[in-house]
Scaffold this active site. Structure first.
Site, PDB file in Angstrom:
ATOM      1  N   GLY A 121     -30.018  -7.763  25.350  1.00  0.00           N
ATOM      2  CA  GLY A 121     -29.288  -6.655  25.965  1.00  0.00           C
ATOM      3  C   GLY A 121     -27.835  -6.569  25.535  1.00  0.00           C
ATOM      4  O   GLY A 121     -27.336  -5.510  25.152  1.00  0.00           O
ATOM      5  N   ARG A 122     -27.129  -7.706  25.575  1.00  0.00           N
ATOM      6  CA  ARG A 122     -25.686  -7.658  25.286  1.00  0.00           C
ATOM      7  C   ARG A 122     -25.372  -7.494  23.809  1.00  0.00           C
ATOM      8  O   ARG A 122     -24.209  -7.419  23.420  1.00  0.00           O
ATOM      9  CB  ARG A 122     -25.005  -8.908  25.869  1.00  0.00           C
ATOM     10  CG  ARG A 122     -25.614 -10.217  25.448  1.00  0.00           C
ATOM     11  CD  ARG A 122     -25.112 -11.373  26.304  1.00  0.00           C
ATOM     12  NE  ARG A 122     -25.785 -12.634  26.016  1.00  0.00           N
ATOM     13  CZ  ARG A 122     -26.904 -13.041  26.595  1.00  0.00           C
ATOM     14  NH1 ARG A 122     -27.501 -12.274  27.475  1.00  0.00           N
ATOM     15  NH2 ARG A 122     -27.435 -14.201  26.283  1.00  0.00           N
ATOM     16  N   LYS A 131     -31.053 -13.043  40.262  1.00  0.00           N
ATOM     17  CA  LYS A 131     -31.873 -11.856  40.555  1.00  0.00           C
ATOM     18  C   LYS A 131     -33.002 -12.229  41.508  1.00  0.00           C
ATOM     19  O   LYS A 131     -33.321 -11.499  42.447  1.00  0.00           O
ATOM     20  CB  LYS A 131     -32.503 -11.313  39.261  1.00  0.00           C
ATOM     21  CG  LYS A 131     -31.558 -10.584  38.333  1.00  0.00           C
ATOM     22  CD  LYS A 131     -32.366 -10.005  37.173  1.00  0.00           C
ATOM     23  CE  LYS A 131     -31.486  -9.513  36.059  1.00  0.00           C
ATOM     24  NZ  LYS A 131     -32.215  -9.132  34.865  1.00  0.00           N
ATOM     25  N   GLU A 153     -22.142 -14.520  29.304  1.00  0.00           N
ATOM     26  CA  GLU A 153     -23.596 -14.562  29.494  1.00  0.00           C
ATOM     27  C   GLU A 153     -24.251 -15.310  28.322  1.00  0.00           C
ATOM     28  O   GLU A 153     -25.294 -15.930  28.476  1.00  0.00           O
ATOM     29  CB  GLU A 153     -24.168 -13.143  29.630  1.00  0.00           C
ATOM     30  CG  GLU A 153     -25.568 -13.111  30.230  1.00  0.00           C
ATOM     31  CD  GLU A 153     -26.023 -11.714  30.659  1.00  0.00           C
ATOM     32  OE1 GLU A 153     -25.725 -11.318  31.791  1.00  0.00           O
ATOM     33  OE2 GLU A 153     -26.675 -11.018  29.852  1.00  0.00           O
ATOM     34  N   GLU A 191     -31.288  -2.435  40.011  1.00  0.00           N
ATOM     35  CA  GLU A 191     -30.182  -1.474  40.097  1.00  0.00           C
ATOM     36  C   GLU A 191     -30.542  -0.183  39.360  1.00  0.00           C
ATOM     37  O   GLU A 191     -30.366   0.925  39.866  1.00  0.00           O
ATOM     38  CB  GLU A 191     -28.899  -2.054  39.484  1.00  0.00           C
ATOM     39  CG  GLU A 191     -28.281  -3.211  40.230  1.00  0.00           C
ATOM     40  CD  GLU A 191     -28.806  -4.572  39.763  1.00  0.00           C
ATOM     41  OE1 GLU A 191     -29.924  -4.633  39.221  1.00  0.00           O
ATOM     42  OE2 GLU A 191     -28.092  -5.568  39.974  1.00  0.00           O
ATOM     43  N   HIS A 242       2.824  -5.927  33.448  1.00  0.00           N
ATOM     44  CA  HIS A 242       3.448  -5.747  34.757  1.00  0.00           C
ATOM     45  C   HIS A 242       2.579  -6.321  35.871  1.00  0.00           C
ATOM     46  O   HIS A 242       2.785  -6.011  37.041  1.00  0.00           O
ATOM     47  CB  HIS A 242       3.736  -4.258  34.979  1.00  0.00           C
ATOM     48  CG  HIS A 242       4.611  -3.713  33.886  1.00  0.00           C
ATOM     49  ND1 HIS A 242       5.989  -3.756  33.943  1.00  0.00           N
ATOM     50  CD2 HIS A 242       4.291  -3.185  32.679  1.00  0.00           C
ATOM     51  CE1 HIS A 242       6.478  -3.248  32.826  1.00  0.00           C
ATOM     52  NE2 HIS A 242       5.469  -2.901  32.039  1.00  0.00           N
ATOM     53  N   LYS A 251     -34.099  -2.298  29.047  1.00  0.00           N
ATOM     54  CA  LYS A 251     -35.040  -2.941  28.131  1.00  0.00           C
ATOM     55  C   LYS A 251     -36.357  -3.227  28.851  1.00  0.00           C
ATOM     56  O   LYS A 251     -37.424  -2.960  28.338  1.00  0.00           O
ATOM     57  CB  LYS A 251     -34.409  -4.239  27.603  1.00  0.00           C
ATOM     58  CG  LYS A 251     -35.229  -4.949  26.577  1.00  0.00           C
ATOM     59  CD  LYS A 251     -34.476  -6.137  26.004  1.00  0.00           C
ATOM     60  CE  LYS A 251     -35.390  -6.930  25.089  1.00  0.00           C
ATOM     61  NZ  LYS A 251     -34.764  -8.119  24.559  1.00  0.00           N
TER      62      LYS A 251
HETATM   63  O1  F6P Z   1     -27.531  -9.007  33.664  1.00  0.00           O
HETATM   64  C1  F6P Z   1     -28.677  -9.637  33.260  1.00  0.00           C
HETATM   65  C2  F6P Z   1     -29.463  -8.817  32.328  1.00  0.00           C
HETATM   66  O2  F6P Z   1     -30.660  -9.515  32.155  1.00  0.00           O
HETATM   67  C3  F6P Z   1     -28.735  -8.568  31.024  1.00  0.00           C
HETATM   68  O3  F6P Z   1     -28.920  -9.544  30.099  1.00  0.00           O
HETATM   69  C4  F6P Z   1     -29.291  -7.241  30.625  1.00  0.00           C
HETATM   70  O4  F6P Z   1     -28.472  -6.645  29.675  1.00  0.00           O
HETATM   71  C5  F6P Z   1     -29.312  -6.539  31.954  1.00  0.00           C
HETATM   72  O5  F6P Z   1     -29.749  -7.540  32.850  1.00  0.00           O
HETATM   73  C6  F6P Z   1     -30.145  -5.304  32.048  1.00  0.00           C
HETATM   74  O6  F6P Z   1     -31.485  -5.513  31.729  1.00  0.00           O
HETATM   75  P1  F6P Z   1     -32.439  -4.296  31.399  1.00  0.00           P
HETATM   76  O7  F6P Z   1     -31.947  -3.632  30.155  1.00  0.00           O
HETATM   77  O8  F6P Z   1     -33.793  -4.885  31.211  1.00  0.00           O
HETATM   78  O9  F6P Z   1     -32.410  -3.348  32.556  1.00  0.00           O
END
Ligand code: F6P
Length: 536
Positions: free
Chosen positions: A260-261, A502, A346, A210, A377, A204
């Site tokens: 995002g979620r 972060k 979250e 990452e 199990h 987003k």
């Molecule tokens: O994990 C934290 C977060 O801010 C989530 O809410 C989000 O889905 C994710 O990082 C990834 O964010 P982006 O889509 O901006 O890379």
């Protein structure tokens, strides 16, 4: 507004809890032969059975009164009106609009045309990829799509691609990379042909550490291939995507008003649409839409997401449960617990209300789980004889007939019945004697075999795991989370704690190399051990 725990409805629930306490689920079933009928509800192809929860219809009636007192109806009106209910980020939370067929407005603007336009572009792209029309820079067709994203830009489509594996195109691999650990990207592209691989950078913000690291790794793995033939972006930061080398024409918008979620229904769902095709993806949306319609129209006392939320709140705040185990009896739903972890933890892992006050009670459960029957199990022992109250959601797609499938479903029902029913010391003793043990041996062993039972569970039954039923199931949990957030008074749509983590990672990275910086003694000690190892 009166703090939640000081309301008369909360006090009434406390008194009711005390009156009910000590009653075993077995007694509640014995007292009411209609208990299942009274405590199970349906929405379309989803049946929710709450009768194995430690509550009665009176409990639910009191919980509904609590929801009314917290103006749940008003919250839903504000949410669907596109108001900025995510007040700390001044954003709407209108994921419901992504699967709607009617207009929703944000800041006065109808968002439906934009949603339809994005969906038409998703169809054009996925059709082109699946038909072989989309070519890589060497002219070869695409046979692998790799999504680079994390959190909400990964978990939803990743979970759904696995869940709907039965609907996936056989000639197109759809894979996911989330971790900044270079091992994941390396393992994921192993065996793939760069000339035939398309990456979707799902972010987003297009700033997530990452995802950007993985996008750069993908670029170098592709060699000099033309990024416009091998990269798609899903983002609301088109400028950053372009700066990375992805042309604007390959960028899909991600609306600001979707968290995002809650975003798997948007272009974030592209990897899923690549796997199952856009028509099946639209079935997923239709399933969610069916749940939305029910949620926004059914009376609170018969409303599945509301009831799920109330039952969860009862377990957490009145019975003291700390966790919620989610156990889907379907191998393909194996990633559902991980997906729901983000959705619930979250969203509602919060401690202050929207007006900055202490929430005053426990909020989101620690959500965990894995697919049945595998978990039987591993950790079911704790359900039977551990010391903790552990509510469970059993999710059971009934599926086709066939010996293995029947056994899978039978296992699900057997577990929910057994953790509820338990086994007394007397029953255990009788069984041991019947098996030929002496009375002394039976007396010694019986306490080890006895199980108190009384573990509460909800069973969610659906005829089959399809795009439609998966859509309904996910929307059910989304709405459950929003309802609980409303009752607790927290903002379910921000994640400032994650942002803090972060920021800390950004601070530590440069100092890890240089040895500068002020941290706590533990972090300083660990950093110096790392530097020493690096040197060696
Ligand atoms: O994990 C934290 C977060 O801010 C989530 O809410 C989000 O889905 C994710 O990082 C990834 O964010 P982006 O889509 O901006 O890379």
């Amino acid at each position: 507004m009166t703090p939640l725990t000081r309301t008369s409805q909360w006090q009434a629930l406390l008194a009711h809890r005390d009156a009910l306490s000590g009653q075993h689920l077995n007694e509640l079933f014995a007292a009411d032969p209609q208990r299942y009928t009274r405590l199970s509800w349906r929405c379309g192809d989803l049946l929710a059975d709450f009768s194995k929860q430690r509550l009665t219809n009176e409990t639910l009636a009191l919980l509904v009164q609590l929801a009314e007192a917290r103006d749940l109806a008003g919250f839903l009106r504000r949410m669907t009106a596109g108001e900025a209910i995510n007040a700390t980020e001044n954003r709407a939370a209108l994921h419901i609009a992504l699967r709607a067929e009617k207009p929703y407005r944000v800041a006065g603007e109808d968002v439906l045309p934009g949603i339809r336009a994005t969906r038409a572009r998703m169809r054009a792209l996925t059709d082109a990829i699946r038909s072989g029309e989309w070519r890589g820079s060497s002219g070869a067709s695409i046979n692998a799509v790799v999504n680079l994203g994390i959190g909400g830009s990964d978990l939803g489509p990743r979970m759904a691609v696995q869940a709907l594996g039965a609907y996936a195109a056989p000639n197109l691999a759809v894979r996911f990379v989330a971790n900044i650990d270079p091992a994941e990207v390396a393992d994921t592209v192993r065996g793939l042909d760069p000339a035939r691989t398309l990456f979707i950078v799902s972010s987003k913000t297009f700033t997530t550490q990452e995802t950007l690291a993985n996008a750069h790794a993908a670029k170098s793995w592709l060699g000099g291939a033309d990024p416009s033939r091998h990269f798609i972006a899903v983002s609301n930061n088109v400028a950053a995507a372009q700066a990375f080398g992805i042309p604007a024409g390959n960028c899909f918008a991600m609306p600001e008003w979707v968290g995002g979620r809650f975003s798997m229904w948007s272009a974030i769902g592209l990897p899923l649409a690549c796997a199952i095709g856009m028509s099946a993806f639209e079935q997923l949306l239709a399933g969610a839409r069916e749940m939305d319609g029910h949620f926004l129209s059914a009376p609170l006392a018969e409303n599945l997401p509301v009831l799920m939320a109330l039952v969860g709140l009862w377990n957490i705040d009145f019975l003291g449960a700390e966790s919620l185990a989610v156990i889907p009896y379907a191998h393909r739903l194996g990633l559902l617990p991980a997906y729901l972890q983000q959705l619930e933890m979250e969203s509602n892992g919060k401690r202050v209300t929207l007006d900055g006050q202490d929430v005053g009670c426990a909020t989101a459960p620690i959500l965990w789980g894995m697919s049945g029957s595998v978990g039987q199990h591993a950790f079911h022992q704790l359900f039977y004889q551990g010391t903790r109250l552990t509510p469970i959601d059993f999710i059971v797609p009934v599926g086709d007939t066939g010996a293995e499938q029947e056994a899978l479903v039978a296992n699900a029902l057997a577990q929910s019945a057994a953790v509820m029913k338990g086994k007394t010391v007397e029953e255990a003793t009788r069984q041991l004697l019947a098996a030929g043990k002496t009375p002394a041996e039976a007396a010694r062993l019986a306490p080890h075999l006895a199980c108190p039972g009384n573990q509460p569970s909800t069973t969610l039954l659906t005829p089959k795991l399809t795009p439609h039923t998966l859509g309904s199931l996910i929307a059910l949990y989304e709405h459950k989370v929003a309802v609980q957030g409303c009752l607790w008074g927290v903002n379910s749509f921000d994640q400032w704690g994650v942002e803090y983590g972060k920021q800390m990672a950004r601070e530590i990275l440069p100092k890890m190399l240089s040895g500068e910086g002020q941290f706590d003694a533990s972090t300083t000690g660990l950093l110096s051990a790392i530097r020493a190892w690096r040197k060696a």
